[in-house]
Design a protein around this motif. Sequence first.
Motif, PDB file in Angstrom:
ATOM      1  N   ILE A 148      19.655 -11.625  19.329  1.00 41.06           N
ATOM      2  CA  ILE A 148      19.496 -11.558  20.780  1.00 41.06           C
ATOM      3  C   ILE A 148      20.243 -12.739  21.386  1.00 41.06           C
ATOM      4  O   ILE A 148      20.030 -13.890  20.988  1.00 41.06           O
ATOM      5  CB  ILE A 148      18.006 -11.616  21.168  1.00 41.06           C
ATOM      6  N   VAL A 149      21.121 -12.470  22.337  1.00 40.63           N
ATOM      7  CA  VAL A 149      21.944 -13.519  22.945  1.00 40.63           C
ATOM      8  C   VAL A 149      21.124 -14.302  23.965  1.00 40.63           C
ATOM      9  O   VAL A 149      20.422 -13.734  24.803  1.00 40.63           O
ATOM     10  CB  VAL A 149      23.194 -12.929  23.616  1.00 40.63           C
ATOM     11  N   VAL A 150      21.223 -15.618  23.868  1.00 36.81           N
ATOM     12  CA  VAL A 150      20.554 -16.536  24.793  1.00 36.81           C
ATOM     13  C   VAL A 150      21.636 -17.369  25.473  1.00 36.81           C
ATOM     14  O   VAL A 150      22.598 -17.798  24.824  1.00 36.81           O
ATOM     15  CB  VAL A 150      19.565 -17.452  24.041  1.00 36.81           C
ATOM     16  N   GLU A 151      21.503 -17.588  26.780  1.00 41.27           N
ATOM     17  CA  GLU A 151      22.486 -18.372  27.518  1.00 41.27           C
ATOM     18  C   GLU A 151      21.774 -19.295  28.505  1.00 41.27           C
ATOM     19  O   GLU A 151      20.551 -19.214  28.666  1.00 41.27           O
ATOM     20  CB  GLU A 151      23.439 -17.445  28.275  1.00 41.27           C
ATOM     21  N   PHE A 152      22.537 -20.185  29.147  1.00 37.05           N
ATOM     22  CA  PHE A 152      21.919 -21.057  30.135  1.00 37.05           C
ATOM     23  C   PHE A 152      22.866 -21.320  31.295  1.00 37.05           C
ATOM     24  O   PHE A 152      24.081 -21.106  31.199  1.00 37.05           O
ATOM     25  CB  PHE A 152      21.456 -22.378  29.505  1.00 37.05           C
ATOM     26  N   LEU A 153      22.305 -21.773  32.380  1.00 38.78           N
ATOM     27  CA  LEU A 153      23.065 -22.154  33.566  1.00 38.78           C
ATOM     28  C   LEU A 153      23.143 -23.669  33.584  1.00 38.78           C
ATOM     29  O   LEU A 153      22.126 -24.351  33.696  1.00 38.78           O
ATOM     30  CB  LEU A 153      22.365 -21.642  34.834  1.00 38.78           C
ATOM     31  N   GLY A 154      24.316 -24.206  33.443  1.00 41.51           N
ATOM     32  CA  GLY A 154      24.488 -25.651  33.385  1.00 41.51           C
ATOM     33  C   GLY A 154      25.685 -26.009  32.532  1.00 41.51           C
ATOM     34  O   GLY A 154      26.565 -25.191  32.297  1.00 41.51           O
ATOM     35  N   SER A 155      25.709 -27.229  32.051  1.00 34.16           N
ATOM     36  CA  SER A 155      26.826 -27.724  31.242  1.00 34.16           C
ATOM     37  C   SER A 155      26.451 -27.784  29.774  1.00 34.16           C
ATOM     38  O   SER A 155      25.291 -28.018  29.420  1.00 34.16           O
ATOM     39  CB  SER A 155      27.236 -29.130  31.726  1.00 34.16           C
ATOM     40  N   ALA A 156      27.457 -27.587  28.909  1.00 29.96           N
ATOM     41  CA  ALA A 156      27.221 -27.676  27.469  1.00 29.96           C
ATOM     42  C   ALA A 156      26.826 -29.100  27.089  1.00 29.96           C
ATOM     43  O   ALA A 156      27.212 -30.073  27.737  1.00 29.96           O
ATOM     44  CB  ALA A 156      28.475 -27.252  26.713  1.00 29.96           C
ATOM     45  N   SER A 157      26.048 -29.210  26.018  1.00 33.20           N
ATOM     46  CA  SER A 157      25.576 -30.514  25.553  1.00 33.20           C
ATOM     47  C   SER A 157      26.255 -30.884  24.241  1.00 33.20           C
ATOM     48  O   SER A 157      26.664 -30.011  23.470  1.00 33.20           O
ATOM     49  CB  SER A 157      24.054 -30.472  25.358  1.00 33.20           C
ATOM     50  N   ASP A 158      26.373 -32.184  23.974  1.00 34.49           N
ATOM     51  CA  ASP A 158      26.964 -32.633  22.713  1.00 34.49           C
ATOM     52  C   ASP A 158      25.916 -32.805  21.622  1.00 34.49           C
ATOM     53  O   ASP A 158      26.201 -33.332  20.550  1.00 34.49           O
ATOM     54  CB  ASP A 158      27.738 -33.940  22.920  1.00 34.49           C
ATOM     55  N   LYS A 159      24.706 -32.355  21.883  1.00 34.67           N
ATOM     56  CA  LYS A 159      23.654 -32.421  20.867  1.00 34.67           C
ATOM     57  C   LYS A 159      22.810 -31.145  20.910  1.00 34.67           C
ATOM     58  O   LYS A 159      22.780 -30.430  21.913  1.00 34.67           O
ATOM     59  CB  LYS A 159      22.746 -33.640  21.097  1.00 34.67           C
ATOM     60  N   ASP A 160      22.154 -30.860  19.797  1.00 30.97           N
ATOM     61  CA  ASP A 160      21.265 -29.700  19.753  1.00 30.97           C
ATOM     62  C   ASP A 160      20.118 -29.887  20.744  1.00 30.97           C
ATOM     63  O   ASP A 160      19.631 -30.997  20.947  1.00 30.97           O
ATOM     64  CB  ASP A 160      20.674 -29.529  18.352  1.00 30.97           C
ATOM     65  N   ARG A 161      19.700 -28.775  21.348  1.00 31.06           N
ATOM     66  CA  ARG A 161      18.549 -28.806  22.245  1.00 31.06           C
ATOM     67  C   ARG A 161      17.549 -27.733  21.830  1.00 31.06           C
ATOM     68  O   ARG A 161      17.885 -26.817  21.078  1.00 31.06           O
ATOM     69  CB  ARG A 161      18.999 -28.579  23.695  1.00 31.06           C
ATOM     70  N   THR A 162      16.344 -27.840  22.292  1.00 32.06           N
ATOM     71  CA  THR A 162      15.324 -26.861  21.926  1.00 32.06           C
ATOM     72  C   THR A 162      14.907 -26.047  23.151  1.00 32.06           C
ATOM     73  O   THR A 162      14.878 -26.553  24.271  1.00 32.06           O
ATOM     74  CB  THR A 162      14.073 -27.535  21.326  1.00 32.06           C
TER      75      THR A 162
END
Length: 253
Positions: A73-87
């Motif tokens: 299942i594809v998950v996306e977000f509104l904002g900028s990419a991060s240089d670290k993993d997020r939860t």
Amino acid sequence: MKNRNILMLWSFMLATIALSSCDQEIDHMYKEKARIQFKYYTLDFNKKMIVNDKTTFSFGMKDDKIIKDTAKIVVEFLGSASDKDRTYKIKVVADSTTAVAGIHYEPVSNTQIFRAGRLKDTLKIVVDRTKLSTSFTTPENKRLTLEMEPSEDFNLGMKDGLRTNLYINNYLSEPVWWKDGLRLPYIGFYHPKKWKILISFNASFSNSETCEFNYNNQGRSYFQGLASYLNAIPTFDDESGARIYIDRLVPKI
């Protein structure tokens, strides 16, 4: 007239302040946290947006030896990419779910990882066919309903993308594009054997979400070929024994 000009000036100033305030609030929204959601739309062949809050995983095309597989299942977000993993966090919506954890799918962790440097990622769920019916005439779809929850790294995104449904079945379920108006008059009712024949003509037909062929392009020859194939080579429904034609099922006598 002088008073009228003063009122107009004040109205313009207030409108400018209001717009400036709105812009600051929108910018502030993205500076605080990105907003996460399930991808809830697809694009058809003409790049038209189709809202879709479900994913179907079918074992219908899988080899019988494959008992377990992975639904994505594809998950996306509104904002900028991060240089670290997020939860991010999800939950199973119990009152909308018919699939059973440990039987139809392996339990899903409430906390998931959104990998660094990505704008989209994939939620993976292990599914099991053992207890799923193989019937096409009385199809069985088990539903797993998931909902986004806020986390330390993400706020919630668009309302339409906060809940999604994963349908799990063990037959060759109808592809999203089958009933498109540019194809339906020429390929008729859906049957998994008709779809498999189209796939044997061209592997591109195997994509269940989108199809590049319609009657106005090279699809015409494929659909005419499907009709000719069914007329020439007797093809039967496994459950009822009825013969399959392009536009009808003829019951076994």
